[in-house]
Design a protein around this motif. Structure first.
Motif, PDB file in Angstrom:
ATOM      1  N   GLY A 156      -0.818  -9.599 -14.401  1.00 61.54           N
ATOM      2  CA  GLY A 156      -1.146 -10.890 -15.070  1.00 61.54           C
ATOM      3  C   GLY A 156      -0.875 -12.041 -14.167  1.00 61.54           C
ATOM      4  N   PHE A 157      -0.149 -11.885 -13.132  1.00 62.09           N
ATOM      5  CA  PHE A 157       0.344 -13.226 -12.044  1.00 62.09           C
ATOM      6  C   PHE A 157       0.743 -12.411 -10.791  1.00 62.09           C
ATOM      7  N   THR A 158      -0.600 -12.728  -9.970  1.00 63.58           N
ATOM      8  CA  THR A 158      -0.636 -12.034  -8.693  1.00 63.58           C
ATOM      9  C   THR A 158      -0.798 -13.254  -7.488  1.00 63.58           C
ATOM     10  N   MET A 159      -0.025 -13.172  -6.423  1.00 66.56           N
ATOM     11  CA  MET A 159       0.069 -14.066  -5.350  1.00 66.56           C
ATOM     12  C   MET A 159      -1.049 -13.221  -4.537  1.00 66.56           C
ATOM     13  N   ILE A 160      -1.910 -14.104  -3.903  1.00 68.61           N
ATOM     14  CA  ILE A 160      -3.098 -13.647  -3.114  1.00 68.61           C
ATOM     15  C   ILE A 160      -2.897 -14.617  -1.892  1.00 68.61           C
ATOM     16  N   PHE A 161      -2.962 -13.997  -0.542  1.00 68.85           N
ATOM     17  CA  PHE A 161      -3.005 -14.506   0.552  1.00 68.85           C
ATOM     18  C   PHE A 161      -3.688 -13.827   1.651  1.00 68.85           C
ATOM     19  N   LYS A 162      -4.038 -14.615   2.667  1.00 64.04           N
ATOM     20  CA  LYS A 162      -4.842 -13.816   3.797  1.00 64.04           C
ATOM     21  C   LYS A 162      -3.929 -12.553   4.575  1.00 64.04           C
ATOM     22  N   ALA A 163      -4.397 -11.685   4.672  1.00 70.26           N
ATOM     23  CA  ALA A 163      -3.411 -10.696   5.511  1.00 70.26           C
ATOM     24  C   ALA A 163      -3.058 -11.142   6.995  1.00 70.26           C
ATOM     25  N   THR A 164      -3.688 -12.124   7.610  1.00 67.70           N
ATOM     26  CA  THR A 164      -3.639 -12.804   8.869  1.00 67.70           C
ATOM     27  C   THR A 164      -2.071 -13.320   8.593  1.00 67.70           C
ATOM     28  N   ALA A 165      -1.487 -13.668   7.596  1.00 66.81           N
ATOM     29  CA  ALA A 165      -0.194 -14.162   7.837  1.00 66.81           C
ATOM     30  C   ALA A 165       0.937 -13.230   8.337  1.00 66.81           C
TER      31      ALA A 165
ATOM     32  N   ASN B  45       0.904  -1.198   0.150  1.00 72.56           N
ATOM     33  CA  ASN B  45       0.067  -0.043  -0.077  1.00 72.56           C
ATOM     34  C   ASN B  45       0.902   1.252  -0.036  1.00 72.56           C
ATOM     35  N   GLY B  46       2.236   1.275  -0.580  1.00 73.41           N
ATOM     36  CA  GLY B  46       2.921   2.291  -0.485  1.00 73.41           C
ATOM     37  C   GLY B  46       2.556   3.091  -1.576  1.00 73.41           C
ATOM     38  N   ASN B  47       3.010   4.590  -1.503  1.00 75.63           N
ATOM     39  CA  ASN B  47       2.721   5.536  -2.536  1.00 75.63           C
ATOM     40  C   ASN B  47       3.824   5.524  -3.515  1.00 75.63           C
ATOM     41  N   ASN B  48       5.051   5.051  -3.075  1.00 71.32           N
ATOM     42  CA  ASN B  48       6.194   4.966  -3.951  1.00 71.32           C
ATOM     43  C   ASN B  48       5.954   3.909  -5.005  1.00 71.32           C
ATOM     44  N   LYS B  49       5.870   3.999  -6.160  1.00 73.70           N
ATOM     45  CA  LYS B  49       5.547   2.574  -7.045  1.00 73.70           C
ATOM     46  C   LYS B  49       6.947   2.025  -7.205  1.00 73.70           C
ATOM     47  N   ALA B  50       8.048   2.523  -7.073  1.00 70.02           N
ATOM     48  CA  ALA B  50       9.363   1.772  -7.203  1.00 70.02           C
ATOM     49  C   ALA B  50       9.543   0.806  -5.910  1.00 70.02           C
ATOM     50  N   MET B  51       8.917   1.291  -4.909  1.00 71.39           N
ATOM     51  CA  MET B  51       9.133   0.546  -3.470  1.00 71.39           C
ATOM     52  C   MET B  51       8.036  -0.611  -3.577  1.00 71.39           C
ATOM     53  N   ARG B  52       6.750  -0.276  -4.171  1.00 77.18           N
ATOM     54  CA  ARG B  52       5.633  -1.127  -3.613  1.00 77.18           C
ATOM     55  C   ARG B  52       5.745  -2.625  -4.504  1.00 77.18           C
ATOM     56  N   VAL B  53       5.343  -3.453  -3.852  1.00 79.74           N
ATOM     57  CA  VAL B  53       5.170  -4.700  -4.307  1.00 79.74           C
ATOM     58  C   VAL B  53       3.670  -5.413  -4.116  1.00 79.74           C
ATOM     59  N   GLY B  54       2.810  -4.780  -3.452  1.00 74.21           N
ATOM     60  CA  GLY B  54       1.631  -5.218  -3.344  1.00 74.21           C
ATOM     61  C   GLY B  54       0.631  -4.190  -2.864  1.00 74.21           C
TER      62      GLY B  54
ATOM     63  N   ALA C 280      -2.071  -6.991   8.383  1.00 72.40           N
ATOM     64  CA  ALA C 280      -3.707  -7.071   8.732  1.00 72.40           C
ATOM     65  C   ALA C 280      -3.946  -5.776   9.426  1.00 72.40           C
ATOM     66  N   ALA C 281      -3.162  -5.044  10.118  1.00 73.25           N
ATOM     67  CA  ALA C 281      -3.585  -4.037  10.735  1.00 73.25           C
ATOM     68  C   ALA C 281      -3.700  -2.682  10.099  1.00 73.25           C
ATOM     69  N   MET C 282      -3.249  -2.810   8.803  1.00 72.25           N
ATOM     70  CA  MET C 282      -3.192  -1.487   7.865  1.00 72.25           C
ATOM     71  C   MET C 282      -4.572  -1.325   7.330  1.00 72.25           C
ATOM     72  N   PRO C 283      -4.701  -0.009   6.931  1.00 65.08           N
ATOM     73  CA  PRO C 283      -5.910   0.334   6.276  1.00 65.08           C
ATOM     74  C   PRO C 283      -6.035  -0.053   4.965  1.00 65.08           C
ATOM     75  N   ASP C 284      -7.210  -0.178   4.471  1.00 68.47           N
ATOM     76  CA  ASP C 284      -7.207  -0.879   3.136  1.00 68.47           C
ATOM     77  C   ASP C 284      -6.636   0.130   2.024  1.00 68.47           C
ATOM     78  N   CYS C 285      -6.306  -0.426   0.833  1.00 67.41           N
ATOM     79  CA  CYS C 285      -5.658   0.238  -0.243  1.00 67.41           C
ATOM     80  C   CYS C 285      -7.075   0.967  -0.709  1.00 67.41           C
ATOM     81  N   LYS C 286      -6.685   2.228  -1.721  1.00 64.52           N
ATOM     82  CA  LYS C 286      -7.733   3.120  -2.077  1.00 64.52           C
ATOM     83  C   LYS C 286      -8.938   2.244  -2.958  1.00 64.52           C
ATOM     84  N   TYR C 287      -8.534   1.596  -3.822  1.00 64.79           N
ATOM     85  CA  TYR C 287      -9.318   1.010  -4.815  1.00 64.79           C
ATOM     86  C   TYR C 287      -9.269  -0.676  -4.474  1.00 64.79           C
ATOM     87  N   PRO C 288     -10.515  -1.273  -4.568  1.00 67.19           N
ATOM     88  CA  PRO C 288     -10.477  -2.801  -4.256  1.00 67.19           C
ATOM     89  C   PRO C 288      -9.962  -3.522  -5.576  1.00 67.19           C
ATOM     90  N   PRO C 289      -9.377  -4.588  -5.478  1.00 65.97           N
ATOM     91  CA  PRO C 289      -8.693  -5.148  -6.548  1.00 65.97           C
ATOM     92  C   PRO C 289      -9.758  -6.216  -6.867  1.00 65.97           C
TER      93      PRO C 289
END
Length: 616
Positions: A466-475, A372-381, A480-489
């Motif tokens: 095209g290839f996204t790894m999706i897993f529960k935030a409770t990992a 959920n970072g604002n820096n695109k170069a840093m963000r991975v998900g 898990a405690a972060m606020p949600d991103c602006k737009y829902p995937p």
């Protein structure tokens, strides 16, 4: 005086002249006399010193000119002026004992040394180079080549190439369709299975890795130079034992080692012996890699997109003829215990690699700005709701940069999942946190990368992965405690295609029957599962998704990538109420993406596990 420097000199001189003259018995006018005498002695000393230096310099220059005019001689070549350039120094070596190969090779090497002493001496020199780096792994990827060291892998290839040589044939270089693209230069050439270069090529083929790989303080290995085959040729010519071989042997060996990872770049003047030796080396190296647990080995060879016909046709019996573990290396001599230690043979445990991969993943993904970072170069998900969405390619790029090991996280081949990603998906699946069910279909962890889009204001697509790894935030509780991103995937489907689903219809799977029915073929009397061949295929796919999937051979053709399971393997690893014998060769439904293939020693049931990579 206007000049402050001259004024200071006069003041200091007069002061010390008076201070020294007053306590002395000499008259003030006698002091200059003594000063002149001292100066004369100093000048005489300087004169003789300069004269001696001039004589020494003349002698040195004369000797140098004499040496240049005398010329130099090296390995039978003489020049009349100057010295030969010496080039790179030879690598460090640790002397070996009289018996430097494992006991497995003792009988063979005794006969080999008696028949070819100069070639045996070169093998000893190569072993001494390996001994100086006994802990260097054969691969920069943890667990690569079954965890074998460079020395162990080289011994494994030596064993393989000696076993293959008696039945090896060469009648020209062929492409992957089996067509001869470079015919024999000499139509009378026949491969010589007793060629003394065969064992040296197998044993020394990866010697270039000693300069291409570097072991870091944290125990990981990074690749600092590409093309270890070319580097190996450069190292080979620094060994004096190499130059004791006949010229024809030197040329053939050096070319084979320098070009076996890009055989199509061999010089046109390379003879049939060189080309036959190079193809034999490629095949032995790939066979050994397969026995050590490597997959997609064709990707390591620049000129091979898929295993060519001359290689693929000989792979059916690989697992039956090669040892599953690397050949153990002999103990290091006592006087060198402080210098080297032999690493363990065999592969690292799965949980060891799994744990290491997870630790690296966790350390990176918890860095501020990665989710959920604002820096695109840093963000991975992104995190939204109970799920975390991670871009597989971006994650691997970030990990490669963080670990300074690009090959550690790269894909095994075009359109194929990275081994590193597979470890992470397997770990998440075992933890029950991986997203594997979509639109009524279930996917194994080997296929659990999904297409994902995010729509911004006005429906504009702001993310399209095209290839996204999706897993529960409770990992990770922090995420898990972060606020949600602006737009829902929005998940669109499996990145590899819906055909990778375990249940392709999208309907719930029926419960397994508690009893069996009679086979359609009434003549054999063997009962089948209620779902017949479809139930058997489904049972196999469940086994593929298990923690310990059955062993298979991977094949690629225009129809896709296929996992081929031997009938004997199916009988032992995927039990059916009625047994597999009654199903062997039966007609398979088209929607099952399966087919029977007759091999050299067994019948194989092949299931489609991916699309064929696009060429060009």
């Amino acid at each position: 005086m206007k000049n402050p420097l001259l004024s200071s000199f006069v003041i200091v001189t007069v002061f010390w002249y008076v201070m020294l003259a007053i306590p002395s018995r000499a008259l003030l006018h006698e002091i200059p006399v003594y000063a002149l005498k001292g100066l004369w002695i100093a000048l005489v000393g300087v004169f003789w010193g300069v004269l001696a230096f001039a004589v020494w310099l003349a002698v040195v220059r004369g000797n140098k000119q004499h040496g240049l005019k005398s010329g130099d001689s090296r390995r039978g070549l003489s020049i009349s002026l100057g010295d030969f350039p010496r080039g790179a120094p030879p690598p460090a070596r640790v002397p070996c004992g009289e018996t430097f190969l494992p006991e497995t090779f003792s009988t063979w090497f005794t006969a080999y040394q008696a028949a070819h002493p100069t070639h045996a001496a070169l093998m000893r020199a190569v072993m001494e180079v390996y001994q100086a780096r006994a802990l260097l792994p054969a691969s920069p990827v943890p667990g690569g080549h079954g965890g074998a060291t460079l020395m162990q892998h080289s011994l494994n290839v030596l064993a393989t190439i000696l076993n293959m040589a008696p039945s090896w044939r060469y009648d020209g270089h062929k492409n992957k369709k089996g067509q001869v693209v470079f015919p024999l230069i000499d139509g009378t050439y026949r491969f010589d299975a007793t060629d003394p270069l065969i064992p040296i090529a197998g044993f020394a083929h990866d010697i270039g890795k000693i300069t291409c790989y570097r072991q870091r303080e944290d125990g990981l290995v990074e690749e600092i130079k590409p093309h270890h085959d070319t580097e190996g040729g450069k190292i080979l010519i620094t060994l004096e034992a190499f130059w004791a071989l006949p010229k024809g042997d030197r040329d053939a060996l050096n070319l084979a080692l320098s070009f076996y990872h890009h055989i199509n770049s061999l010089p046109l003047w390379a003879d049939d012996r060189t080309r036959a030796l190079t193809e034999l080396l490629i095949t032995a190296d790939i066979r050994t890699g397969m026995a050590e647990g490597e997959k997609n080995l064709a990707a390591l060879y620049e000129d091979i997109d898929a295993l060519p016909g001359w290689l693929d046709g000989q792979m059916d019996e690989v697992m039956a003829t090669l040892p599953a573990q690397p050949i153990p290396v002999q103990d290091t001599p006592a006087d060198h215990v402080a210098d080297v230690a032999v690493a363990r043979a065999g592969s690292a445990p799965a949980d060891e690699n799994d744990g290491w991969a997870w630790d690296q993943f966790e350390a990176l993904i918890l860095e501020p700005g990665r989710i959920n970072g604002n820096n695109k170069a840093m963000r991975v998900g992104f995190k939204h709701g109970e799920w975390v969405y991670v871009n597989d390619a971006v994650l691997r790029t970030a990990l490669a940069a963080a670990l300074n090991a690009s090959r550690l996280t790269e894909q095994a081949g075009r359109g194929q999942m990275s081994p590193f990603t597979r470890l992470l998906l397997s770990r998440l699946a075992r933890m029950g946190l991986l997203y594997q069910h979509h639109d009524g279909r279930d996917f194994s962890e080997k296929s659990a990368l999904f297409k994902m889009v995010m729509h911004g204001t006005g429906g504009k697509i702001v993310q399209n992965w095209g290839f996204t790894m999706i897993f529960k935030a409770t990992a990770f509780p922090v995420i898990a405690a972060m606020p949600d991103c602006k737009y829902p995937p929005q998940v669109l489907g499996c990145g590899f295609g819906e055909h990778r689903a375990i249940n392709k219809s999208g309907k719930p799977e029926p419960e397994a029957p508690s009893q069996s029915i009679e086979a359609a073929n009434s003549g054999n009397g063997i009962p089948l599962d209620a779902d017949g061949i479809e139930g058997a295929v489904h049972a196999l796919r469940n086994a593929m998704a298990s923690a310990e999937p059955p062993q298979f051979k991977e094949r690629t053709d225009k129809g896709g990538v296929w996992a081929c399971y031997a009938l004997d393997t199916l009988k032992s690893r995927v039990p059916l109420a009625g047994g597999w014998d009654v199903l062997a060769g039966s007609e398979l439904p088209i929607e099952a993406s399966a087919r029977w293939v007759r091999g050299a020693s067994d019948l194989f049931l092949c299931l489609c596990i991916g699309e064929a990579p696009h060429q060009g």
